[in-house]
Each structure stands twice: as C-alpha cells, then as structure tokens.
Scaffold this motif. Structure first.
Motif, PDB file in Angstrom:
ATOM      1  N   THR A 160      17.545 -45.687 -33.799  1.00 27.41           N
ATOM      2  CA  THR A 160      18.450 -45.105 -34.818  1.00 27.41           C
ATOM      3  C   THR A 160      18.216 -45.616 -36.226  1.00 27.41           C
ATOM      4  O   THR A 160      18.881 -45.165 -37.157  1.00 27.41           O
ATOM      5  CB  THR A 160      19.917 -45.384 -34.438  1.00 27.41           C
ATOM      6  N   THR A 161      17.310 -46.602 -36.402  1.00 25.30           N
ATOM      7  CA  THR A 161      17.067 -47.136 -37.745  1.00 25.30           C
ATOM      8  C   THR A 161      15.571 -47.195 -38.018  1.00 25.30           C
ATOM      9  O   THR A 161      14.746 -47.007 -37.113  1.00 25.30           O
ATOM     10  CB  THR A 161      17.643 -48.561 -37.911  1.00 25.30           C
ATOM     11  N   GLN A 162      15.231 -47.481 -39.261  1.00 29.88           N
ATOM     12  CA  GLN A 162      13.842 -47.674 -39.667  1.00 29.88           C
ATOM     13  C   GLN A 162      13.528 -49.153 -39.865  1.00 29.88           C
ATOM     14  O   GLN A 162      12.498 -49.500 -40.457  1.00 29.88           O
ATOM     15  CB  GLN A 162      13.569 -46.903 -40.971  1.00 29.88           C
ATOM     16  N   GLU A 210      12.695 -57.470 -38.264  1.00 32.19           N
ATOM     17  CA  GLU A 210      14.084 -57.423 -38.741  1.00 32.19           C
ATOM     18  C   GLU A 210      15.041 -57.203 -37.579  1.00 32.19           C
ATOM     19  O   GLU A 210      16.116 -57.818 -37.511  1.00 32.19           O
ATOM     20  CB  GLU A 210      14.232 -56.312 -39.777  1.00 32.19           C
ATOM     21  N   ILE A 211      14.659 -56.322 -36.662  1.00 26.34           N
ATOM     22  CA  ILE A 211      15.509 -56.069 -35.496  1.00 26.34           C
ATOM     23  C   ILE A 211      15.598 -57.310 -34.626  1.00 26.34           C
ATOM     24  O   ILE A 211      16.678 -57.668 -34.137  1.00 26.34           O
ATOM     25  CB  ILE A 211      14.971 -54.866 -34.699  1.00 26.34           C
ATOM     26  N   GLU A 266      18.741 -49.643 -29.265  1.00 28.73           N
ATOM     27  CA  GLU A 266      19.560 -48.760 -30.105  1.00 28.73           C
ATOM     28  C   GLU A 266      19.094 -48.788 -31.556  1.00 28.73           C
ATOM     29  O   GLU A 266      18.988 -47.743 -32.214  1.00 28.73           O
ATOM     30  CB  GLU A 266      21.024 -49.176 -30.002  1.00 28.73           C
ATOM     31  N   LEU A 267      18.776 -49.978 -32.054  1.00 29.41           N
ATOM     32  CA  LEU A 267      18.308 -50.102 -33.438  1.00 29.41           C
ATOM     33  C   LEU A 267      16.928 -49.468 -33.615  1.00 29.41           C
ATOM     34  O   LEU A 267      16.647 -48.842 -34.644  1.00 29.41           O
ATOM     35  CB  LEU A 267      18.274 -51.576 -33.848  1.00 29.41           C
ATOM     36  N   PHE A 317      16.934 -63.047 -32.055  1.00 27.82           N
ATOM     37  CA  PHE A 317      15.632 -63.621 -31.728  1.00 27.82           C
ATOM     38  C   PHE A 317      14.907 -63.998 -33.027  1.00 27.82           C
ATOM     39  O   PHE A 317      14.267 -63.142 -33.641  1.00 27.82           O
ATOM     40  CB  PHE A 317      14.769 -62.622 -30.948  1.00 27.82           C
ATOM     41  N   PRO A 318      14.988 -65.243 -33.469  1.00 30.95           N
ATOM     42  CA  PRO A 318      14.314 -65.619 -34.713  1.00 30.95           C
ATOM     43  C   PRO A 318      12.792 -65.545 -34.612  1.00 30.95           C
ATOM     44  O   PRO A 318      12.114 -65.403 -35.624  1.00 30.95           O
ATOM     45  CB  PRO A 318      14.781 -67.063 -34.954  1.00 30.95           C
TER      46      PRO A 318
END
Length: 296
Positions: free
Chosen positions: A255-257, A262-263, A251-252, A269-270
């Motif tokens: 829908t995101t940049q 970062e996601i 989803e990220l 999940f480090p």
C-alpha cells in the motif's frame, strides 16, 4: 444543599464526583451509610493516557468495571494484570496499587470508591481475596451492573437521600456481580490473560519486546506463559510477534512506496538484512519479489 461540581481531567465525556471531606465526616455515622458509603464515583470513556499510581493506597476500597477497550492494574509490587471488557477490579483500602489504560485501545470504565462495615462481607460474597484482585463477568453484562448510576446519584447533591441512593446502587451492582461472575474460579483465567497479551503485542510492533515483559503482563511465569501461548496460537510468543511484524510489512509493501529499508525500520527491524531473512522465512519470498507479485 448545593449541587456538587463535576471534576474533569481531560477525557471527553468524563464524569466524576468526589465527596468533600466535611460531608464524609458528617454522613459516615448515619445509620443508612455506615454500612456502605460511596465517597467518589465516575465514568471515564475512552480514557486515553489514563494512569494512576498510589504508593500507599487509599483509605477507601476502589471498584473498577471495564466496559470496553483494555487496560491493566498492579497490586503492591506484583506484575501488571491485563484488564479487558467484563473485568471487575477490586483494589482494597491501604494497599499500594497502580492502574492505567492501554496505549492503543484505551479502556472505558465505571468506578467507585467506598468504605463501611459491609465492605469485607461484599468482598467475600463476590469471591475476591483479601489482597484484592479481579473477577470476570460476561462482557455484555458489565454495562448491566449500572455502576455509572452511582455517579448520577452523587451528581444530584450531597443530601442523605442522594447518598443513600448511591449506596443502594452500589449494593445492587455488587449483588449482581456475585450472580454474574464467571463460574470458573471468579478470576480472569490464565488463558484469557494470554489472549489479551496477543492484542497488547499488536500495539507495540515497532518497539523492542522481551518475553519477560509479555509474561509479566499476563501475570505468569515465562515457562507457563510460553506453553499457554503456543497452545493458543501454535507458535512461540517471539515467533508470533515476528510474524505480526512481517504481516504489517506486507501491508506496507502493498500500500505504500516506502523502501524496504524504511519498512524494515518501521516494523521494528533496524537491520534490513535480518528483516529480509525473516520476511523470506515467513512469506517464502524476499520483500522486493513479494512487492512485484500481483494482488487482488
């Protein structure tokens, strides 16, 4: 007699009345109240951050009805038990306990504290053990118990007539519980508690989560929980949790940049390389290739 003051603790729309100690002492031997006396009652809608812990219990029995949302309770040193709509929680007097609202989907509850000679007979009729516990009724029927009406009677004043009306409303609710409870065994089933743990997972996708926590939340041993979870979902609990995280990552990505790194951190999940391996295993593509696939 003066109308009681309403006590508010920060929940929007909250209603709460507590009988003063002096009123309790004067009224508890009244022929109409010595069998069943309501000492506190209230309604907590969408009770975000609601949490109570009593290391020595209370002098009264506490009844909690969940109308919406989720929460939990714990008796003594036992594990947390999930509470869902239709759950009726019975916490006996003088028994250590704790309870609270779910962090992501806080419960809406109606509740009452009470005492008297009838309490044990009502407990037996409803089917609650001596140690306390929970029974399940159809969620749609929970509001029909009208436990919130108990508060309304107390709110009109501490006259014997109003207190008798509150006791009568509680008796009516208890009798209805005995009629409406699930015919299975009077307890929330293990399967229902496992299903509730699935919803609990969804609110904690960015947090570390251990199998022991999930089993404790459901009040089951780890092997029993794992077997029931696989039967319900087709996956092990930890694999299912990872798939929920990957679903959120998809989803990220769509829908995101945000960058893949970062996601990865946002969905728990480090290590971005481990995230990529998990993502490929579940989706069949690495995150960057998935992002470039046309959608819609």
């Amino acid at each position: 007699m003066a109308k009681p003051k309403r006590i508010r603790e920060g929940f929007r729309g909250q209603r709460l009345v507590v009988l003063p100690a002096g009123v309790r002492e004067r009224i508890r031997t009244h022929p109409l109240m010595k069998g069943l006396l309501v000492t506190d009652a209230g309604i907590f809608p969408h009770a975000k951050s609601h949490f109570i812990e009593r290391g020595h219990g209370t002098p009264t029995t506490l009844l909690i009805i969940c109308l919406a949302g989720m929460g939990w309770y714990r008796l003594g040193g036992g594990p947390r038990q999930p509470v869902v709509p239709g759950s009726v929680v019975w916490l006996p007097s003088q028994r250590p306990h704790a309870y609270g609202a779910d962090e992501t989907d806080p419960w809406t509850i109606e509740w009452a504290h009470f005492e008297g000679e009838e309490v044990e007979s009502w407990r037996e009729l409803i089917g609650i053990s001596l140690e306390g516990g929970m029974l399940a009724i159809p969620p749609a029927a929970a509001g029909e118990l009208r436990v919130g009406q108990i508060w309304a009677h107390l709110d009109h004043g501490y006259t014997p007539a109003n207190l008798a009306a509150a006791s009568g409303a509680l008796r009516t609710a208890l009798a209805a519980m005995a009629q409406k409870r699930s015919p299975k065994d009077g307890q929330t089933s293990a399967e229902e508690r496992v299903a509730a743990s699935v919803a609990w997972m969804k609110g904690r996708l960015s947090e570390p989560l251990r199998l022991s926590e999930l089993a404790n939340y459901s009040g089951l041993s780890i092997p029993h929980y794992t077997v029931l979870f696989r039967r319900l979902t087709g996956f092990s609990p930890i694999d299912w949790f990872a798939r929920l995280r990957i679903q959120w990552a998809c989803e990220l990505l769509d829908t995101t940049q945000l960058s893949v790194g970062e996601i990865a951190r946002q969905v728990g999940f480090p290590d971005p390389y481990y995230f990529t391996r998990c993502f490929r295993r579940v989706v069949g593509l690495p995150p960057r290739k998935y992002r470039r696939v046309p959608k819609g």
